[in-house]
Design a protein around this motif. Structure first.
Motif, PDB file in Angstrom:
ATOM      1  N   GLN A 151       0.988  16.756   1.626  1.00  0.00           N
ATOM      2  CA  GLN A 151       1.541  15.497   2.104  1.00  0.00           C
ATOM      3  C   GLN A 151       3.066  15.531   2.056  1.00  0.00           C
ATOM      4  OE1 GLN A 151       0.358  12.141  -0.227  1.00  0.00           O
ATOM      5  NE2 GLN A 151       1.258  10.659   1.170  1.00  0.00           N
ATOM      6  N   ILE A 152       3.715  15.071   3.126  1.00  0.00           N
ATOM      7  CA  ILE A 152       5.175  15.010   3.153  1.00  0.00           C
ATOM      8  C   ILE A 152       5.606  13.786   2.357  1.00  0.00           C
ATOM      9  CG2 ILE A 152       7.215  14.725   4.608  1.00  0.00           C
ATOM     10  CD1 ILE A 152       5.694  16.237   6.803  1.00  0.00           C
ATOM     11  N   LEU A 153       6.328  14.029   1.254  1.00  0.00           N
ATOM     12  CA  LEU A 153       6.766  12.946   0.384  1.00  0.00           C
ATOM     13  C   LEU A 153       8.037  12.286   0.896  1.00  0.00           C
ATOM     14  CD1 LEU A 153       6.162  14.714  -3.035  1.00  0.00           C
ATOM     15  CD2 LEU A 153       4.627  13.197  -1.786  1.00  0.00           C
ATOM     16  N   LYS A 154       8.913  13.072   1.492  1.00  0.00           N
ATOM     17  CA  LYS A 154      10.172  12.543   2.023  1.00  0.00           C
ATOM     18  C   LYS A 154      10.700  13.511   3.063  1.00  0.00           C
ATOM     19  CE  LYS A 154      13.881   9.784   1.499  1.00  0.00           C
ATOM     20  NZ  LYS A 154      13.899   8.399   1.815  1.00  0.00           N
ATOM     21  N   ARG A 155      11.267  12.968   4.140  1.00  0.00           N
ATOM     22  CA  ARG A 155      11.867  13.778   5.195  1.00  0.00           C
ATOM     23  C   ARG A 155      13.171  13.115   5.597  1.00  0.00           C
ATOM     24  NH1 ARG A 155       9.982  17.436   8.770  1.00  0.00           N
ATOM     25  NH2 ARG A 155       7.794  16.996   8.419  1.00  0.00           N
ATOM     26  N   GLY A 156      14.176  13.933   5.931  1.00  0.00           N
ATOM     27  CA  GLY A 156      15.432  13.348   6.361  1.00  0.00           C
ATOM     28  C   GLY A 156      16.461  14.372   6.775  1.00  0.00           C
ATOM     29  N   HIS A 157      17.646  13.852   7.104  1.00  0.00           N
ATOM     30  CA  HIS A 157      18.751  14.688   7.579  1.00  0.00           C
ATOM     31  C   HIS A 157      19.642  15.180   6.451  1.00  0.00           C
ATOM     32  CE1 HIS A 157      17.843  13.737  11.755  1.00  0.00           C
ATOM     33  NE2 HIS A 157      17.676  12.486  11.386  1.00  0.00           N
ATOM     34  N   ASP A 158      19.659  14.455   5.326  1.00  0.00           N
ATOM     35  CA  ASP A 158      20.535  14.804   4.211  1.00  0.00           C
ATOM     36  C   ASP A 158      19.697  15.344   3.051  1.00  0.00           C
ATOM     37  OD1 ASP A 158      23.015  14.857   2.715  1.00  0.00           O
ATOM     38  OD2 ASP A 158      22.273  13.087   1.648  1.00  0.00           O
ATOM     39  N   THR A 173      19.608  13.244  -0.266  1.00  0.00           N
ATOM     40  CA  THR A 173      18.780  12.039  -0.125  1.00  0.00           C
ATOM     41  C   THR A 173      17.302  12.386  -0.187  1.00  0.00           C
ATOM     42  OG1 THR A 173      20.501  11.084   1.272  1.00  0.00           O
ATOM     43  CG2 THR A 173      18.341  10.055   1.364  1.00  0.00           C
ATOM     44  N   VAL A 174      16.914  13.461   0.444  1.00  0.00           N
ATOM     45  CA  VAL A 174      15.508  13.877   0.458  1.00  0.00           C
ATOM     46  C   VAL A 174      15.057  14.262  -0.953  1.00  0.00           C
ATOM     47  CG1 VAL A 174      13.923  15.625   1.342  1.00  0.00           C
ATOM     48  CG2 VAL A 174      15.554  14.557   2.875  1.00  0.00           C
ATOM     49  N   LEU A 175      15.925  14.917  -1.719  1.00  0.00           N
ATOM     50  CA  LEU A 175      15.551  15.376  -3.058  1.00  0.00           C
ATOM     51  C   LEU A 175      15.465  14.240  -4.080  1.00  0.00           C
ATOM     52  CD1 LEU A 175      17.515  18.730  -3.342  1.00  0.00           C
ATOM     53  CD2 LEU A 175      15.103  18.371  -2.811  1.00  0.00           C
ATOM     54  N   ARG A 176      15.939  13.052  -3.729  1.00  0.00           N
ATOM     55  CA  ARG A 176      15.846  11.914  -4.661  1.00  0.00           C
ATOM     56  C   ARG A 176      14.412  11.591  -5.044  1.00  0.00           C
ATOM     57  NH1 ARG A 176      19.990   7.889  -1.836  1.00  0.00           N
ATOM     58  NH2 ARG A 176      21.850   9.139  -2.184  1.00  0.00           N
ATOM     59  N   VAL A 177      13.468  11.886  -4.146  1.00  0.00           N
ATOM     60  CA  VAL A 177      12.063  11.636  -4.453  1.00  0.00           C
ATOM     61  C   VAL A 177      11.629  12.463  -5.669  1.00  0.00           C
ATOM     62  CG1 VAL A 177      11.044  13.364  -2.904  1.00  0.00           C
ATOM     63  CG2 VAL A 177       9.787  11.296  -3.415  1.00  0.00           C
TER      64      VAL A 177
END
Length: 114
Positions: A90-97, A100-104
């Protein structure tokens, strides 16, 4: 036929592999070090493939990865090239930065310390 005109490896074919840049690895390894210090993670692996680069995190050496941090440059214009994927796919977080993505994953560090 002269040898200087023969080019066996053409540079027009594009990049052979996707890899993490030094600044991206610095951000990832900073989080990795904090998670190792908290006793959550023990090992990692890096894979560079044609379409993506993967940083896999393990609790023990010989098991499936807990998380995969993926870089897919083809998705740069859409959802973002970075993603954190859980053990179940499951994708927990996706993004451009990347930060920001690693904050999860940093939220999990805060929970494990308290």
């Amino acid at each position: 036929m002269s040898f200087d005109k023969v080019q066996p490896f053409s540079s027009s074919s594009g990049p052979q592999q996707v890899a993490f840049h030094r600044t991206e690895l610095s951000v990832i390894l900073s989080l990795y070090g904090r998670m190792v210090a908290a006793g959550e993670w023990r090992d990692y692996g890096i894979s560079t493939l044609r379409d993506l680069a993967v940083f896999s995190v393990f609790r023990r050496t010989a098991e499936h990865p807990l998380y995969r941090i993926e870089k897919r440059p083809k998705l740069r214009g859409r959802q973002g090239q970075y993603a954190v994927v859980g053990m179940d796919g499951q994708i927990l977080k996706r993004g451009h930065d990347l930060k920001t993505v690693l904050r999860v994953l940093e939220r999990k560090l805060i929970r494990s310390v308290t």
